[in-house]
Enzyme design. Structure first.
Site, PDB file in Angstrom:
ATOM      1  CB  ALA A   7      11.455  31.313  22.138  1.00 63.63           C
ATOM      2  CG  ASP A 124      -5.059  46.325  19.838  1.00 64.16           C
ATOM      3  OD1 ASP A 124      -5.666  46.260  20.923  1.00 64.16           O
ATOM      4  OD2 ASP A 124      -5.441  45.742  18.806  1.00 64.16           O
TER       5      ASP A 124
HETATM    6  O1  F6P Z   1      -6.761  43.887  21.810  1.00 61.99           O
HETATM    7  C1  F6P Z   1      -6.779  43.018  20.727  1.00 61.99           C
HETATM    8  C2  F6P Z   1      -8.132  43.068  20.054  1.00 61.99           C
HETATM    9  O2  F6P Z   1      -8.128  42.214  18.946  1.00 61.99           O
HETATM   10  C3  F6P Z   1      -8.533  44.466  19.595  1.00 61.99           C
HETATM   11  O3  F6P Z   1      -7.907  44.847  18.382  1.00 61.99           O
HETATM   12  C4  F6P Z   1     -10.023  44.292  19.451  1.00 61.99           C
HETATM   13  O4  F6P Z   1     -10.727  45.523  19.527  1.00 61.99           O
HETATM   14  C5  F6P Z   1     -10.341  43.400  20.665  1.00 61.99           C
HETATM   15  O5  F6P Z   1      -9.153  42.658  20.935  1.00 61.99           O
HETATM   16  C6  F6P Z   1     -11.470  42.433  20.418  1.00 61.99           C
HETATM   17  O6  F6P Z   1     -11.668  41.766  21.641  1.00 61.99           O
HETATM   18  P1  F6P Z   1     -12.573  40.423  21.688  1.00 61.99           P
HETATM   19  O7  F6P Z   1     -11.847  39.389  20.879  1.00 61.99           O
HETATM   20  O8  F6P Z   1     -12.643  40.108  23.159  1.00 61.99           O
HETATM   21  O9  F6P Z   1     -13.879  40.813  21.068  1.00 61.99           O
END
Ligand code: F6P
Length: 348
Positions: A7, A124
């Site tokens: 976009a 999140d």
């Molecule tokens: O911030 C997004 C997220 O998916 C969180 O929900 C999760 O705790 C974190 O990233 C996991 O991080 P990584 O993929 O670096 O392990």
């Protein structure tokens, strides 16, 4: 994020603005890993490159992402600024979560040659001053599909499942998906319950649900990953407590990174497109050090031509993000009220 990248490219190209992609987030900025995302057609008009068009319906980001520790160093950030200026970049759109927005805010202060605008993207949904972020709706649809599948087998075997979902420290994905899947309970970090309180509440829900006069054949409990006691331990401890009770079987499933993949939902594509338009317009207006936000009730934003999109200074976004996390934000207070209401109703 790919939907937002497409976009941005389409809106910018329609105005004769070239788009350069920065690979791997702030890592690529420091290493000048830039790729052309728009091309000039024989007519002289601009258009997105083929990859941007071909990948717009896929999850993740064609540019790659990173958690860049080097960016905390001001000297490195100065290199990033220099790399953009030397590449002729006049405006930066940073797509990401709280870390991305904190970096964008610092860069805006230290690199006045480049206008900096953020687009919120994190499953999140813990970014300040925006009711929604890119990825949340897709993640929720993934969780719902997974929980529906788990419920199918749970009902067949008369089982209780504790399903852990992502969200880092935020319980948003857990509570939103618990309501949508008619879960019997949800475990949230925001509630601050002790391990014993968690075990007691899970035991109660399962005991009640499988009691003879309740006629339930499945119990689904959704746990946010921010609740530190593991889903496996909850299953094990409560299983022991229920030994001898009605034949109850308890299992744990961790959805993990499955929650963060998959092609973007309609809502995420629609929202990404409108936020991208808002971001390009913000750059064109020279609205530096801000983030475009979606459908927020947080006061203090500047309206745009899209009634769902506002502009907030990044300082305000980051401040509200802290309040979201520590519970002082009105948004969190309303979410907690809804969570408490939900808790009382879910198990009925
Ligand atoms: O911030 C997004 C997220 O998916 C969180 O929900 C999760 O705790 C974190 O990233 C996991 O991080 P990584 O993929 O670096 O392990």
């Amino acid at each position: 994020m790919n939907a937002a990248i497409l976009a941005v490219c389409k809106v910018a190209a329609s105005r004769g603005i070239e788009v350069i992609g920065i690979e791997r987030g702030y890592e690529g900025l420091l290493d000048a890993e830039f790729i052309q995302l728009t091309r000039t057609r024989s007519s002289g008009d601009l258009a997105p490159i083929k990859d941007v068009e071909d990948e717009a319906h896929t999850g993740g980001t064609i540019l790659g992402s990173s958690r860049c520790m080097r960016f905390f160093d001001e000297a490195n950030r100065a290199v990033g600024c220099k790399n953009m200026v030397e590449a002729g970049i006049e405006g930066l759109i940073a797509i990401g979560g709280n870390g991305t927005m904190a970096g964008a805010h610092t860069l805006a202060a230290e690199c006045p040659q480049v206008t900096v605008v953020g687009i919120p993207a994190s499953i999140d949904n813990d970014i300040g001053a925006t009711a929604n972020a890119i990825g949340v709706d897709t993640a929720l649809n993934t969780i719902i599909a997974a929980c529906d599948r788990i419920s199918d087998t749970a009902r067949s075997h008369r089982r209780a499942f504790i399903v852990e979902v992502m969200g880092r420290h935020s319980g948003y994905l857990a509570v939103a998906s618990a309501v949508a899947t008619a879960a019997d309970a949800v475990l949230l970090p925001e509630e601050g319950r002790s391990e014993d309180e968690i075990m007691d509440s899970v035991e109660k829900v399962i005991r009640d649900s499988f009691s003879t006069d309740r006629h339930k054949s499945r119990v689904l409990i959704i746990k946010a990953e921010g609740v530190t006691v593991s889903a496996a331990k909850i299953a094990e401890v409560v299983d022991q407590r229920l030994t001898g009770a009605a034949d109850v079987d308890i299992r744990a499933t961790i959805l993990g990174h499955v929650v963060r993949g998959g092609g973007p939902s309609f809502h995420d594509r629609m929202m990404a497109g409108r936020l991208a338009l808002g971001a390009v317009n913000a750059l064109a207006d020279g609205a530096d050090d801000c983030m475009v936000t979606w459908n927020t009730t947080t006061p203090g934003g500047a309206p745009t031509e899209d009634p769902r999109v506002q502009r907030f200074l990044l300082a305000h976004v980051l401040e509200e993000g802290v309040a979201l996390a520590d519970g002082s934000s009105d948004v969190t207070k309303r979410r907690m009220d809804r969570m408490r209401t939900v808790q009382g109703v879910l198990a009925l």
